[in-house]
Design a protein around this motif. Sequence first.
Motif, mmCIF file in Angstrom:
data_model
loop_
_atom_site.group_PDB
_atom_site.id
_atom_site.type_symbol
_atom_site.label_atom_id
_atom_site.label_comp_id
_atom_site.label_asym_id
_atom_site.label_seq_id
_atom_site.Cartn_x
_atom_site.Cartn_y
_atom_site.Cartn_z
ATOM 1 N N VAL A 5 39.761 71.141 47.382
ATOM 2 C CA VAL A 5 40.442 69.858 47.589
ATOM 3 C C VAL A 5 41.943 70.079 47.756
ATOM 4 O O VAL A 5 42.549 70.879 47.040
ATOM 5 N N TYR A 6 42.518 69.363 48.711
ATOM 6 C CA TYR A 6 43.966 69.346 48.938
ATOM 7 C C TYR A 6 44.430 67.926 48.626
ATOM 8 O O TYR A 6 44.008 66.967 49.273
ATOM 9 N N GLY A 7 45.274 67.764 47.611
ATOM 10 C CA GLY A 7 45.728 66.440 47.195
ATOM 11 C C GLY A 7 47.120 66.099 47.690
ATOM 12 O O GLY A 7 47.965 66.979 47.846
ATOM 13 N N VAL A 8 47.350 64.815 47.932
ATOM 14 C CA VAL A 8 48.671 64.327 48.332
ATOM 15 C C VAL A 8 49.005 63.110 47.470
ATOM 16 O O VAL A 8 48.204 62.175 47.366
ATOM 17 N N GLY A 9 50.208 63.133 46.841
ATOM 18 C CA GLY A 9 50.555 62.010 45.984
ATOM 19 C C GLY A 9 52.006 62.006 45.558
ATOM 20 O O GLY A 9 52.798 62.853 45.970
ATOM 21 N N ASN A 10 52.351 61.025 44.729
ATOM 22 C CA ASN A 10 53.684 60.947 44.139
ATOM 23 C C ASN A 10 53.765 61.939 42.978
ATOM 24 O O ASN A 10 52.995 61.835 42.023
ATOM 25 N N ALA A 11 54.683 62.895 43.084
ATOM 26 C CA ALA A 11 54.840 63.918 42.045
ATOM 27 C C ALA A 11 55.741 63.383 40.938
ATOM 28 O O ALA A 11 56.925 63.127 41.159
#
Length: 328
Positions: A5-11
């Motif tokens: 899985v490759y996740g994208v979000g607010n760090a």
Amino acid sequence: MKYDVYGVGNALVDIQARVSDQVLAATGFDKGIMTLVDDIQQQSVLSSLGDVSLNRCAGGSAANTIVGIADFGGKVAYAGKVSGDEVGDFFLKDMRDLGISIEVAPAASGPTGTCAVLISEDAQRTMLTNLGVSITLSEADIDEAEIAQAKYLYVEGYLLTGESTKAAAYKAIDCAKRNNVKVAFTASDPFLVNTMRDEIWSLIEGPVDLFFCNEEEAKSLTKLTDPIACAAEIHKHCENVAMTLGANGSIIMHGGESFPIEGVATEAIDTTGAGDMYAGGVLYGITNGMSWKQAGHLGSHAASRIVSQLGARMEKKFSPEEIKQLMA
């Protein structure tokens, strides 16, 4: 594949503290909800806590899910924006120490985003979020070559609230589709569903292969009241649906079938990250040979373990033997 899985979000860096109702009331913020705050407000609240023990960890909705998958033994990567400050350095080290690949260049200025999670004696979370430079994640930070090496892309709905982060989310989804990578999307918040219902429906009917939501978000989305009917309605438009029902477990929809997943009885101490960890269990399961029902069981047990402790990180990770038992 290089990644499950490759996740994208607010760090964000989560800063958790257990506080009394008296201390919480003194902050002046409403109990049990999330409030966006600026740098000065955040520092003022943290300073007012005095000798209260603070726990820090890399966080944010999608980051929590990616950490969960890593804890299960999955191969993961993450795209989120931090600054070149001490808090940003902490975020990167915390993620990389777990084996998570994160190669987004830090911002040259501005603070790394933080979320102060004030946990009261009744297990309610009062969250004060300062997004910092996380809102500057852009299309330039999305690496198509990396996404192409994943089985699933996981995108958090919070990204839709900012112009730059929304562009990054849509670029990531486009990259996934061009490279036959499945797309999972989480609704993130009932407020988000209420304000962006049409856009979320467009994603469900379009590029999204797996939609995560809770019961309240599903009801808001479909305008229906029965949870099973909500899940079935969403499933008419989306190949796979995973809907959590709190203590009552969850519903998985796949291939026209409904799989009820029982809840796992536990004493809730802190609900921070329960939905994120559920998504982590499901995503790990379906990318590592489990059936959808087995993956739902893993997600349910993982969420139960999270709410029985403080914070969004599993203090006691699942052993390979425990995972095998859940598959059986």
